[in-house]
Scaffold this motif. Structure first.
Motif, mmCIF file in Angstrom:
data_model
loop_
_atom_site.group_PDB
_atom_site.id
_atom_site.type_symbol
_atom_site.label_atom_id
_atom_site.label_comp_id
_atom_site.label_asym_id
_atom_site.label_seq_id
_atom_site.Cartn_x
_atom_site.Cartn_y
_atom_site.Cartn_z
ATOM 1 N N ASP A 116 -34.918 28.586 34.018
ATOM 2 C CA ASP A 116 -34.367 29.822 33.251
ATOM 3 C C ASP A 116 -33.418 30.350 34.040
ATOM 4 O OD1 ASP A 116 -34.715 31.561 31.160
ATOM 5 O OD2 ASP A 116 -35.940 32.862 32.439
ATOM 6 N N LEU A 117 -32.273 30.765 33.037
ATOM 7 C CA LEU A 117 -31.301 31.082 33.633
ATOM 8 C C LEU A 117 -30.430 31.896 32.803
ATOM 9 C CD1 LEU A 117 -29.582 30.713 36.346
ATOM 10 C CD2 LEU A 117 -28.299 28.713 35.092
ATOM 11 N N ASN A 118 -29.687 33.104 33.417
ATOM 12 C CA ASN A 118 -28.768 33.912 32.432
ATOM 13 C C ASN A 118 -27.431 32.868 32.704
ATOM 14 O OD1 ASN A 118 -26.665 35.552 31.813
ATOM 15 N ND2 ASN A 118 -27.783 37.372 31.833
ATOM 16 N N PRO A 119 -26.872 32.343 31.883
ATOM 17 C CA PRO A 119 -25.758 31.462 32.131
ATOM 18 C C PRO A 119 -24.385 32.407 32.036
ATOM 19 C CG PRO A 119 -26.767 30.783 30.093
ATOM 20 C CD PRO A 119 -27.794 31.819 30.541
ATOM 21 N N SER A 120 -24.374 33.467 31.531
ATOM 22 C CA SER A 120 -23.189 34.488 31.714
ATOM 23 C C SER A 120 -22.957 34.886 33.276
ATOM 24 C CB SER A 120 -23.092 35.566 30.851
ATOM 25 O OG SER A 120 -22.258 36.452 30.908
ATOM 26 N N TYR A 121 -24.113 35.330 33.555
ATOM 27 C CA TYR A 121 -24.328 36.149 34.875
ATOM 28 C C TYR A 121 -24.078 34.936 36.096
ATOM 29 C CZ TYR A 121 -25.958 38.298 39.078
ATOM 30 O OH TYR A 121 -26.109 38.991 40.316
ATOM 31 N N PHE A 122 -24.759 33.643 35.844
ATOM 32 C CA PHE A 122 -24.711 32.610 36.920
ATOM 33 C C PHE A 122 -23.165 32.178 36.908
ATOM 34 C CE2 PHE A 122 -24.869 28.073 38.184
ATOM 35 C CZ PHE A 122 -25.727 28.146 39.137
ATOM 36 N N THR A 123 -22.589 31.937 35.837
ATOM 37 C CA THR A 123 -21.159 31.276 35.765
ATOM 38 C C THR A 123 -20.198 32.425 36.521
ATOM 39 O OG1 THR A 123 -20.643 32.107 33.549
ATOM 40 C CG2 THR A 123 -21.420 30.007 33.791
ATOM 41 N N LYS A 124 -20.501 33.773 36.288
ATOM 42 C CA LYS A 124 -19.697 34.624 37.112
ATOM 43 C C LYS A 124 -19.647 34.386 38.544
ATOM 44 C CE LYS A 124 -19.465 38.095 33.364
ATOM 45 N NZ LYS A 124 -20.112 39.289 32.951
ATOM 46 N N GLN A 125 -20.942 34.391 38.841
ATOM 47 C CA GLN A 125 -21.190 34.009 40.264
ATOM 48 C C GLN A 125 -20.632 32.458 40.829
ATOM 49 O OE1 GLN A 125 -22.654 36.365 42.253
ATOM 50 N NE2 GLN A 125 -22.768 37.452 40.436
ATOM 51 N N MET A 126 -20.494 31.520 39.888
ATOM 52 C CA MET A 126 -20.250 30.519 40.150
ATOM 53 C C MET A 126 -18.368 30.743 40.335
ATOM 54 S SD MET A 126 -21.531 27.541 37.572
ATOM 55 C CE MET A 126 -20.122 26.204 37.874
ATOM 56 N N ASP A 127 -17.759 31.323 39.655
ATOM 57 C CA ASP A 127 -16.378 31.588 39.553
ATOM 58 C C ASP A 127 -16.124 32.050 40.972
ATOM 59 O OD1 ASP A 127 -14.228 31.165 37.931
ATOM 60 O OD2 ASP A 127 -13.770 33.172 37.675
ATOM 61 N N VAL A 128 -16.938 33.030 41.257
ATOM 62 C CA VAL A 128 -16.494 33.760 42.646
ATOM 63 C C VAL A 128 -16.762 32.810 43.969
ATOM 64 C CG1 VAL A 128 -17.159 35.639 44.266
ATOM 65 C CG2 VAL A 128 -16.976 36.089 41.586
ATOM 66 N N PHE A 129 -18.020 32.163 43.643
ATOM 67 C CA PHE A 129 -18.413 31.428 44.965
ATOM 68 C C PHE A 129 -17.576 30.082 45.224
ATOM 69 C CE2 PHE A 129 -20.769 27.917 46.883
ATOM 70 C CZ PHE A 129 -21.130 28.638 48.150
ATOM 71 N N TYR A 130 -17.068 29.460 43.888
ATOM 72 C CA TYR A 130 -16.080 28.229 44.007
ATOM 73 C C TYR A 130 -14.693 28.742 43.982
ATOM 74 C CZ TYR A 130 -20.503 25.483 43.973
ATOM 75 O OH TYR A 130 -21.773 24.904 44.629
ATOM 76 N N GLU A 131 -14.294 29.704 43.886
ATOM 77 C CA GLU A 131 -12.679 30.172 44.113
ATOM 78 C C GLU A 131 -12.191 29.477 45.393
ATOM 79 O OE1 GLU A 131 -9.189 31.097 42.629
ATOM 80 O OE2 GLU A 131 -11.134 31.412 41.536
ATOM 81 N N GLY A 132 -11.157 28.718 45.104
ATOM 82 C CA GLY A 132 -10.437 28.181 46.413
ATOM 83 C C GLY A 132 -11.149 26.954 47.032
ATOM 84 N N LYS A 133 -12.266 26.568 46.492
ATOM 85 C CA LYS A 133 -12.794 25.365 46.869
ATOM 86 C C LYS A 133 -12.088 24.214 47.014
ATOM 87 C CE LYS A 133 -16.747 23.006 48.367
ATOM 88 N NZ LYS A 133 -16.715 22.999 49.922
#
Length: 179
Positions: free
Chosen positions: A49-66
């Motif tokens: 179970d996941l809130n895709p919108s919230y999760f993808t915002k977190q992905m965007d921040v965490f994986y920035e510059g990877k």
């Protein structure tokens, strides 16, 4: 249900797609064609179970510059009593840290304590064939073990996919890595 997957560079992806096509042409496995637009990948995490919108915002921040992660496939294998054949990457420190860091940062989303994708349980792999009879598993293993040498490539992207429909696994969001 959702999955977070690691996606390869175009050359590596094409090599795996060619293997899928050849196994289909030999009537050994239709794995790649059972799900619409399936792409070669390594699954990093699964979420019920996941809130895709919230999760993808977190992905965007965490994986920035990877940066892209080097990956080498030089092993094929199978899970016991599964009918699955997979390519197994060399387990490098970089690959383990990539996986572990994801789970540390996204721990709040882990909703299955028995998930096989959690650190210390994860077996990184790229599925080549699935649901094979013992005879077809043997044929697939024989074919793939002789088909090509070591595959050297990179993980270039992560993607969140929706796996709630058995025949589809659309990408909800992806984040490309730098070079």
């Amino acid at each position: 249900m959702y999955g977070l997957i690691a996606i390869f560079d175009e050359t590596t992806e094409q090599i795996i797609k060619d293997i899928w096509k050849e196994l289909k042409e030999r009537s050994i496995s239709f794995y790649a064609y059972e799900v619409e637009n399936r792409i070669p990948h390594i699954t990093l995490a699964g979420y019920n179970d996941l809130n895709p919108s919230y999760f993808t915002k977190q992905m965007d921040v965490f994986y920035e510059g990877k940066q892209a992660i080097d990956i080498t496939f030089n092993t094929i294998g199978s899970f016991l009593n599964s009918g699955v054949l997979f390519l197994s990457p060399t387990v490098t420190t970089e690959l383990i840290e990539f996986h572990s860091n994801h789970h540390k940062n996204f721990e709040q989303f882990n909703d299955d304590p028995n998930s096989l994708y959690l650190p210390n349980r994860w077996i990184p792999h790229c599925t080549i064939a699935n649901r094979l009879s013992p005879k077809k598993l043997s044929k697939a293993f024989d074919y793939c073990s002789k088909r090509n040498a070591t595959i050297v490539g990179q993980i270039k992207e992560v993607a969140l996919i929706d796996v709630s429909n058995r025949n589809k696994a659309p990408i909800i969001y992806s984040k490309k890595f730098g070079k």
